[in-house]
Design a protein around this motif. Structure first.
Motif, PDB file in Angstrom:
ATOM      1  N   LEU A   1       0.843  -1.183   0.000  1.00  0.00           N
ATOM      2  CA  LEU A   1       0.000   0.000   0.000  1.00  0.00           C
ATOM      3  C   LEU A   1       0.889   1.247   0.000  1.00  0.00           C
TER       4      LEU A   1
ATOM      5  N   SER B   1       0.004   7.079   1.025  1.00  0.00           N
ATOM      6  CA  SER B   1      -1.169   7.931   0.788  1.00  0.00           C
ATOM      7  C   SER B   1      -2.483   7.142   0.863  1.00  0.00           C
ATOM      8  N   GLU B   2      -2.432   5.814   0.756  1.00  0.00           N
ATOM      9  CA  GLU B   2      -3.623   4.956   0.825  1.00  0.00           C
ATOM     10  C   GLU B   2      -3.975   4.518   2.248  1.00  0.00           C
ATOM     11  N   TRP B   3      -3.029   4.579   3.155  1.00  0.00           N
ATOM     12  CA  TRP B   3      -3.183   3.950   4.463  1.00  0.00           C
ATOM     13  C   TRP B   3      -4.443   4.387   5.186  1.00  0.00           C
TER      14      TRP B   3
ATOM     15  N   ASP C   1      -7.345   5.893   4.214  1.00  0.00           N
ATOM     16  CA  ASP C   1      -8.600   5.486   3.581  1.00  0.00           C
ATOM     17  C   ASP C   1      -8.776   3.973   3.565  1.00  0.00           C
ATOM     18  N   TYR C   2      -7.693   3.231   3.316  1.00  0.00           N
ATOM     19  CA  TYR C   2      -7.774   1.773   3.273  1.00  0.00           C
ATOM     20  C   TYR C   2      -8.238   1.233   4.621  1.00  0.00           C
TER      21      TYR C   2
ATOM     22  N   ARG D   1     -11.823   1.812   5.499  1.00  0.00           N
ATOM     23  CA  ARG D   1     -12.681   0.793   4.882  1.00  0.00           C
ATOM     24  C   ARG D   1     -12.647  -0.502   5.684  1.00  0.00           C
TER      25      ARG D   1
ATOM     26  N   PRO E   1     -15.055   2.003  -1.581  1.00  0.00           N
ATOM     27  CA  PRO E   1     -14.615   3.323  -1.098  1.00  0.00           C
ATOM     28  C   PRO E   1     -15.772   4.306  -1.130  1.00  0.00           C
TER      29      PRO E   1
END
Length: 119
Positions: free
Chosen positions: A7, A10-12, A14-15, A18, A112
């Motif tokens: 990952l 920058s994704e951490w 939001d991921y 979820r 998302p």
């Protein structure tokens, strides 16, 4: 078939938002591995109730029905995913420690949220 991917930082947030929305209570095992420790099981098949990333404190927080397990300052986060969902999460820290969160059953992530849903 399980695929493992890294990952982007920058994704951490939001991921794991979820993950938190879909987790409910999910049985997990948390393993810690380091050269000076060897491989150890920190928690064996306990109910995980939350998994989130706090960018302000730079910590991945694993909430369970028995303990809160914090993983400070992750350097890399890898996820093992299949069509059934997330199967495991591997967190590598700058200090050489690797922590693996194994899920007893895969977790299918919710879609998302769009910008309009976040407002």
């Amino acid at each position: 078939m399980t695929e493992t991917r890294k990952l982007a930082r920058s994704e951490w947030h939001d991921y794991f938002d979820r993950v938190a929305r879909g987790v409910g209570t999910r049985e997990v095992q948390i393993e810690v591995a380091a050269l000076n420790l060897g491989d150890q099981v920190a928690a064996e098949w306990i109910g995980m109730t939350n998994l989130s990333y706090d960018p302000k404190d730079d910590v991945l927080q694993v909430g369970t029905d028995h303990l809160d397990h914090n993983i400070p300052h992750p350097a890399e986060i890898w996820v093992a995913e299949s069509t059934d969902g997330v199967e495991a999460i591997e967190v590598k820290r700058d200090n050489g420690v690797t922590e693996i969160i194994r899920l007893a059953k895969p977790l299918l992530l919710p879609a998302p949220q769009s910008a309009s849903q976040n407002a």
